[in-house]
Design a protein around this motif. Structure first.
Motif, mmCIF file in Angstrom:
data_model
loop_
_atom_site.group_PDB
_atom_site.id
_atom_site.type_symbol
_atom_site.label_atom_id
_atom_site.label_comp_id
_atom_site.label_asym_id
_atom_site.label_seq_id
_atom_site.Cartn_x
_atom_site.Cartn_y
_atom_site.Cartn_z
ATOM 1 N N ILE A 76 35.801 110.050 49.936
ATOM 2 C CA ILE A 76 34.313 111.629 49.081
ATOM 3 C C ILE A 76 33.721 111.064 47.944
ATOM 4 C CG2 ILE A 76 33.618 113.274 49.194
ATOM 5 C CD1 ILE A 76 35.526 114.388 51.506
ATOM 6 N N ARG A 77 34.218 110.863 47.845
ATOM 7 C CA ARG A 77 33.764 110.765 46.378
ATOM 8 C C ARG A 77 34.040 108.942 45.101
ATOM 9 N NH1 ARG A 77 37.891 114.699 43.504
ATOM 10 N NH2 ARG A 77 36.743 116.392 44.135
ATOM 11 N N ARG A 78 34.034 108.293 46.546
ATOM 12 C CA ARG A 78 33.983 106.787 46.475
ATOM 13 C C ARG A 78 32.617 107.012 47.089
ATOM 14 N NH1 ARG A 78 34.688 103.044 49.798
ATOM 15 N NH2 ARG A 78 35.984 104.750 51.652
ATOM 16 N N VAL A 100 34.041 100.985 31.856
ATOM 17 C CA VAL A 100 33.542 100.792 34.387
ATOM 18 C C VAL A 100 33.947 100.215 35.045
ATOM 19 C CG1 VAL A 100 31.525 99.569 34.393
ATOM 20 C CG2 VAL A 100 31.193 100.670 32.790
ATOM 21 N N ALA A 101 35.908 99.581 34.398
ATOM 22 C CA ALA A 101 36.607 98.886 35.295
ATOM 23 C C ALA A 101 37.316 99.975 35.539
ATOM 24 C CB ALA A 101 37.586 98.321 34.311
ATOM 25 N N PHE A 102 37.512 101.692 35.106
ATOM 26 C CA PHE A 102 38.627 102.207 35.192
ATOM 27 C C PHE A 102 38.264 102.595 36.737
ATOM 28 C CE2 PHE A 102 39.761 106.495 35.300
ATOM 29 C CZ PHE A 102 41.002 106.311 35.227
ATOM 30 N N GLY A 103 37.331 102.833 37.411
ATOM 31 C CA GLY A 103 36.837 103.345 38.724
ATOM 32 C C GLY A 103 37.510 102.146 39.521
ATOM 33 N N PRO A 104 36.430 101.153 39.371
ATOM 34 C CA PRO A 104 37.019 99.801 40.293
ATOM 35 C C PRO A 104 38.641 99.400 40.746
ATOM 36 C CG PRO A 104 35.174 99.653 39.806
ATOM 37 C CD PRO A 104 35.183 100.808 39.022
ATOM 38 N N GLU A 105 39.204 99.710 39.490
ATOM 39 C CA GLU A 105 40.786 99.590 39.162
ATOM 40 C C GLU A 105 41.422 100.825 40.016
ATOM 41 O OE1 GLU A 105 41.400 99.676 35.352
ATOM 42 O OE2 GLU A 105 40.696 97.598 34.890
ATOM 43 N N ASN A 106 40.485 102.457 40.027
ATOM 44 C CA ASN A 106 41.651 103.105 40.882
ATOM 45 C C ASN A 106 41.248 102.819 42.198
ATOM 46 O OD1 ASN A 106 43.170 104.607 38.887
ATOM 47 N ND2 ASN A 106 41.099 105.823 38.456
ATOM 48 N N GLY A 108 41.615 99.970 43.432
ATOM 49 C CA GLY A 108 42.535 99.128 43.782
ATOM 50 C C GLY A 108 42.682 97.543 44.459
ATOM 51 N N LEU A 109 40.984 97.279 43.568
ATOM 52 C CA LEU A 109 40.413 96.662 44.477
ATOM 53 C C LEU A 109 41.328 95.101 43.811
ATOM 54 C CD1 LEU A 109 36.892 98.042 43.741
ATOM 55 C CD2 LEU A 109 37.697 96.799 45.928
ATOM 56 N N PRO A 110 40.193 93.951 44.085
ATOM 57 C CA PRO A 110 41.575 92.968 43.215
ATOM 58 C C PRO A 110 40.384 92.552 41.648
ATOM 59 C CG PRO A 110 40.327 92.381 45.614
ATOM 60 C CD PRO A 110 40.131 93.207 45.326
ATOM 61 N N PRO A 111 41.433 91.825 40.948
ATOM 62 C CA PRO A 111 40.336 91.845 39.275
ATOM 63 C C PRO A 111 40.003 91.300 39.354
ATOM 64 C CG PRO A 111 43.147 91.741 39.948
ATOM 65 C CD PRO A 111 42.607 91.188 40.851
ATOM 66 N N ALA A 112 38.863 90.104 40.191
ATOM 67 C CA ALA A 112 38.091 89.144 39.947
ATOM 68 C C ALA A 112 36.761 90.292 40.597
ATOM 69 C CB ALA A 112 37.485 87.992 40.973
ATOM 70 N N VAL A 113 37.119 90.832 41.696
ATOM 71 C CA VAL A 113 35.973 91.956 42.459
ATOM 72 C C VAL A 113 35.855 92.326 41.114
ATOM 73 C CG1 VAL A 113 35.261 93.239 43.915
ATOM 74 C CG2 VAL A 113 37.048 91.115 44.322
ATOM 75 N N ILE A 151 29.992 104.771 37.597
ATOM 76 C CA ILE A 151 29.388 105.146 38.652
ATOM 77 C C ILE A 151 29.026 103.557 39.761
ATOM 78 C CG2 ILE A 151 28.429 106.801 40.229
ATOM 79 C CD1 ILE A 151 30.372 108.388 39.138
ATOM 80 N N LEU A 152 28.319 103.567 39.566
ATOM 81 C CA LEU A 152 27.575 101.720 40.144
ATOM 82 C C LEU A 152 28.797 101.252 40.208
ATOM 83 C CD1 LEU A 152 24.253 101.448 38.363
ATOM 84 C CD2 LEU A 152 24.767 102.222 40.813
ATOM 85 N N ALA A 153 29.623 100.958 39.388
ATOM 86 C CA ALA A 153 30.575 100.392 39.654
ATOM 87 C C ALA A 153 31.086 100.754 41.199
ATOM 88 C CB ALA A 153 31.337 99.830 38.560
ATOM 89 N N MET A 154 30.947 101.502 41.432
ATOM 90 C CA MET A 154 32.250 102.336 42.218
ATOM 91 C C MET A 154 31.353 101.928 44.025
ATOM 92 S SD MET A 154 35.024 103.944 41.088
ATOM 93 C CE MET A 154 35.281 105.435 42.340
ATOM 94 N N GLU A 155 30.297 101.506 44.098
ATOM 95 C CA GLU A 155 29.096 101.174 44.858
ATOM 96 C C GLU A 155 29.399 102.418 45.673
ATOM 97 O OE1 GLU A 155 29.768 97.355 46.442
ATOM 98 O OE2 GLU A 155 29.461 96.149 44.548
ATOM 99 N N PRO A 156 29.022 103.286 45.393
ATOM 100 C CA PRO A 156 28.772 104.800 46.404
ATOM 101 C C PRO A 156 27.601 104.050 47.545
ATOM 102 C CG PRO A 156 28.033 105.037 44.371
ATOM 103 C CD PRO A 156 28.052 103.464 44.323
ATOM 104 N N GLN A 157 27.655 104.998 48.229
ATOM 105 C CA GLN A 157 26.601 105.003 49.446
ATOM 106 C C GLN A 157 25.315 106.493 48.900
ATOM 107 O OE1 GLN A 157 29.338 105.049 51.689
ATOM 108 N NE2 GLN A 157 29.569 102.479 50.399
ATOM 109 N N TYR A 158 26.127 107.022 48.275
ATOM 110 C CA TYR A 158 25.051 108.221 47.404
ATOM 111 C C TYR A 158 25.515 108.644 46.109
ATOM 112 C CZ TYR A 158 25.787 109.558 52.770
ATOM 113 O OH TYR A 158 25.857 109.651 53.998
ATOM 114 N N LEU A 159 24.237 108.496 45.389
ATOM 115 C CA LEU A 159 24.369 108.064 44.118
ATOM 116 C C LEU A 159 23.454 110.080 43.278
ATOM 117 C CD1 LEU A 159 24.967 107.742 41.435
ATOM 118 C CD2 LEU A 159 22.694 106.001 42.108
ATOM 119 N N ILE A 160 24.413 111.070 42.936
ATOM 120 C CA ILE A 160 23.336 112.056 42.497
ATOM 121 C C ILE A 160 23.585 111.857 40.947
ATOM 122 C CG2 ILE A 160 24.221 114.564 43.095
ATOM 123 C CD1 ILE A 160 26.145 113.652 45.033
ATOM 124 N N LEU A 161 22.462 111.692 40.852
ATOM 125 C CA LEU A 161 21.773 111.891 39.234
ATOM 126 C C LEU A 161 22.026 113.146 38.601
ATOM 127 C CD1 LEU A 161 20.171 108.567 39.284
ATOM 128 C CD2 LEU A 161 22.168 108.953 38.845
#
Ligand SMILES: Nc1ncnc2c1ncn2[C@@H]1O[C@H](COP(=O)(O)OP(=O)(O)O)[C@@H](O)[C@H]1O
Ligand SMILES: [Mg+2]
Length: 276
Positions: A76-78, A100-106, A108-113, A151-161
């Motif tokens: 859900i949070r992704r 910024v890398a913290f979310g995508p690292e969690n 488990g995305l590949p380092p290049a991504v 948050i954008l680095a997580m590529e969400p479908q819904y962005l709540i500002l």
């Protein structure tokens, strides 16, 4: 789709609910504004939308996943990311880039991504030059840009500002919102803009007005803007462009009731003038 069904929420120890009887649907790709004066329940609603808070009664579903279901929370949070007004609570790492890398690292995305997403997100909010800085040394506005990048680095479908650009000056605020809306067009990102600024709220396709934890008005901004007295009753003022439109109509100009932004008003006036 995010579905809020008959939701009531009260903070512990508080007998008065912060939100009551809330029903709301956010479609993929939609641009929705949520407005209301201080304490009306906007931030509480934001936190319910991605499971940071759970309803006391009713349900919140994010793409069919129930926020009451512990096992769905990561997913859900992704999908639904929140950027808060106070960025300090959202910054975690020793450098801007690592933050910024913290979310995508969690995820488990590949380092290049991860590298590609971090670079794209930093560019989006224009803080590439700050990438090696420690977040706590940034200004309030820079921290807000950083929180948004994270948050954008997580590529969400819904962005709540949630008042997420409040520390930026009006020019930067408009620019950042513009970037976010470009992303909406490019990727079909849904944007839920929470703001007490009516000038911002009227930019959305649809707006929702909260007062004392209830939805008191909802609809396309031009329709909501016709309810000047009801807005005033809940402590909100129509933007100056809308007020000017009302004055011109009362003075006898054949202006349509629709214009809510300066551009729309100018265009309506131009049409009127060029007809003559
Ligand atoms: N952590 C909390 N504990 C207790 N009450 C809270 C908490 N956060 C907010 N509230 C109360 O809930 C109501 C709604 O607050 P909030 O959702 O923050 O409104 P808004 O974002 O529109 O200013 C207010 O009456 C506020 O005092
Ligand atoms: Mg708030």
């Amino acid at each position: 789709m995010i579905e809020v069904q008959d939701v009531t929420f009260a903070y512990p120890g508080n007998s008065v609910p912060a939100l009551a009887g809330i029903n709301l649907c956010v479609e993929p790709g939609e641009f929705l504004a949520i407005t209301g004066r201080n304490g009306s329940g906007k931030s509480t609603l934001a936190r319910l939308l991605n499971g940071l808070l759970r309803p006391k009664a009713g349900r919140v579903l994010v793409d069919g996943l129930d926020t009451a279901d512990e096992a769905s929370l990561v997913d859900i949070r992704r999908r639904a990311g929140i950027v808060f007004q106070d960025p300090d609570n959202q910054l975690v790492a020793a450098t801007v880039e690592d933050d910024v890398a913290f979310g995508p690292e969690n995820l488990g995305l590949p380092p290049a991504v991860i590298r590609q997403r971090v670079a794209a997100s930093l560019a989006m909010v224009e803080i590439e030059a700050l990438k090696d800085r420690p977040p706590h040394l940034l200004s309030g506005g820079q921290k807000q840009r950083l929180a948004l990048a994270g948050i954008l680095a997580m590529e969400p479908q819904y962005l709540i500002l949630d008042e997420a650009t409040a520390m930026l000056d009006p020019v930067a605020r408009e620019e950042i919102l513009g970037r976010v809306l470009e992303l909406r067009r490019a990727r079909g990102l849904a944007v839920i803009l929470i703001t007490h600024l009516m000038e911002e709220a009227v930019l959305a396709e649809r707006m929702l007005v909260l007062s004392a934890g209830r939805v008191v008005l909802a609809g396309p901004p031009p329709a909501v803007m016709l309810q000047g007295e009801r807005l005033a009753a809940v402590g909100l003022k129509v933007p100056v462009t809308v007020a000017l439109g009302h004055i011109l109509r009362r003075a006898g100009l054949q202006l349509p009731a629709g214009p809510v932004t300066a551009e729309e008003l100018a265009e309506a006036l131009w049409k009127l003038v060029s007809q003559k």
